[in-house]
Design an enzyme around this catalytic site. Structure first.
Site, PDB file in Angstrom:
ATOM      1  CG  ASP A   1      38.901  35.646  37.682  1.00 12.02           C
ATOM      2  OD1 ASP A   1      38.254  35.937  38.707  1.00 12.02           O
ATOM      3  OD2 ASP A   1      39.776  34.754  37.672  1.00 12.02           O
ATOM      4  CG  HIS A   2      35.949  32.557  38.230  1.00 10.96           C
ATOM      5  ND1 HIS A   2      36.450  31.277  38.197  1.00 10.96           N
ATOM      6  CD2 HIS A   2      36.961  33.338  38.693  1.00 10.96           C
ATOM      7  CE1 HIS A   2      37.703  31.285  38.642  1.00 10.96           C
ATOM      8  NE2 HIS A   2      38.030  32.522  38.947  1.00 10.96           N
TER       9      HIS A   2
ATOM     10  CG  HIS B   1      36.438  36.266  42.833  1.00  9.84           C
ATOM     11  ND1 HIS B   1      37.444  35.520  43.401  1.00  9.84           N
ATOM     12  CD2 HIS B   1      35.977  37.091  43.818  1.00  9.84           C
ATOM     13  CE1 HIS B   1      37.587  35.879  44.673  1.00  9.84           C
ATOM     14  NE2 HIS B   1      36.717  36.817  44.942  1.00  9.84           N
TER      15      HIS B   1
ATOM     16  CG  ASP C   1      39.857  30.946  41.357  1.00  8.36           C
ATOM     17  OD1 ASP C   1      40.128  30.299  40.334  1.00  8.36           O
ATOM     18  OD2 ASP C   1      39.684  32.191  41.356  1.00  8.36           O
TER      19      ASP C   1
ATOM     20  CG  HIS D   1      39.101  31.758  46.176  1.00  5.04           C
ATOM     21  ND1 HIS D   1      40.285  32.429  46.084  1.00  5.04           N
ATOM     22  CD2 HIS D   1      38.342  32.171  45.111  1.00  5.04           C
ATOM     23  CE1 HIS D   1      40.263  33.217  45.015  1.00  5.04           C
ATOM     24  NE2 HIS D   1      39.096  33.089  44.412  1.00  5.04           N
TER      25      HIS D   1
ATOM     26  CG  HIS E   1      43.391  31.198  37.822  1.00  4.91           C
ATOM     27  ND1 HIS E   1      43.456  32.420  37.196  1.00  4.91           N
ATOM     28  CD2 HIS E   1      42.296  31.243  38.628  1.00  4.91           C
ATOM     29  CE1 HIS E   1      42.444  33.189  37.617  1.00  4.91           C
ATOM     30  NE2 HIS E   1      41.725  32.492  38.479  1.00  4.91           N
TER      31      HIS E   1
ATOM     32  CG  HIS F   1      34.559  31.770  42.890  1.00  2.26           C
ATOM     33  ND1 HIS F   1      35.162  30.981  41.935  1.00  2.26           N
ATOM     34  CD2 HIS F   1      35.416  32.802  43.101  1.00  2.26           C
ATOM     35  CE1 HIS F   1      36.333  31.503  41.593  1.00  2.26           C
ATOM     36  NE2 HIS F   1      36.501  32.607  42.273  1.00  2.26           N
TER      37      HIS F   1
END
Ligand code: ZN
Ligand code: FE
Length: 264
Positions: A67-68, A65, A138, A119, A176, A63
């Site tokens: 941090d990905h 975001h 996530d 999410h 995570h 996805h």
């Protein structure tokens, strides 16, 4: 000479930021690997420098975001990689856009794409049926699920149910290290669930060693993850105490659990 068949694909963890995992999927038959959700390129580059016999050929994105996806640009500059990810949200640098039920070949293996909105709306999971490996991003965490930033509780429920329908032995690699906190919450929801209590003890000792609590397994998640247990009377009763209205559906239960967990 016939090709040696190995035990299958291997997965290893690279750590990023404070609690992200970038999973490296390795095919030992051809020394090619894929990175899943490289929010930061550096841990991947460092590993490849230390293991020069391996070639990074693919990047899988669950996805949009940061941090990905944050490491995509740099990995594309340094390596000849194909970046695979979902449409809907703008993810720069995608070479192959995938959606629900697509079957793609990665490292010579079949990978099934499962749309799992909740999410985010673009979120997908990647499942390797031959090796029973799931990259859940996530969406499904060990003993928990992602926050509802874009989707509804109903969408998240449908998404989690699709993942829960995979074989019990499926190894679950989420993005995570949230397992310990999630299990404390799970125990608050179901104080009498012995499997949650046992798992909490095990995860406490794993984290005390600083080790990774993943992969999980679908069967274990069905027994200990409250977000997969929204049809269980005890879970509905516990979530009722944190809900403004009467809980009559699994989606309402999930919504209530999610809000309770946000402040837990
Ligand atoms: Zn996210
Ligand atoms: Fe994340």
């Amino acid at each position: 000479m016939t090709a040696q068949k190995t035990g299958g694909m291997e997965v290893l963890e690279l750590r990023a930021f404070t609690d992200n995992y970038i999973w490296l999927l390795l095919n030992p038959d051809e020394n090619h690997c894929a990175a899943v959700d490289p929010g930061d390129a550096q841990p991947v580059i460092d590993w490849l420098n230390e293991h020069p016999q391996w070639t990074l050929s693919d990047v899988l994105i669950t996805h949009h975001h940061h941090d990905h996806v944050g490491g995509i640009d740099e990995l594309k500059q340094q390596y000849n990689v194909r970046v695979i990810g979902p449409a809907q949200a703008p993810i720069p640098g995608l070479d192959l856009v995938v959606g629900d039920s697509d079957e793609i070949k990665v490292l010579g293996r079949t990978v099934q794409v499962i749309a799992v909105p909740g999410h985010t709306l673009d979120h997908v999971a990647f499942y390797l049926p031959g090796d029973q490996i799931l990259f859940s991003g996530d969406t499904l965490f060990a003993a928990g699920c992602g926050r509802l930033f874009e989707g509804t509780a109903g969408q998240m429920l449908d998404s989690l149910e699709r993942l829960a329908a995979l074989p019990d032995a499926t190894r679950v690699y989420c993005a995570h290290e949230y397992t310990l906190g999630n299990l404390h919450f799970a125990q608050a929801v179901e104080p009498d669930n012995k499997q949650i209590a046992d798992r909490l003890l095990e995860v406490e000792s794993t984290r005390a060693r600083g080790a990774c609590t993943l992969p999980s397994a679908i069967g274990l998640e069905k027994a200990t993850n409250p977000f997969l247990r929204t049809s269980v009377p005890e879970v509905q009763a516990a979530s009722q105490n944190h809900a403004p209205a009467s809980i009559t559906t699994p989606a309402a239960c999930l919504q209530s659990l999610r809000e309770w967990k946000n402040g837990f």
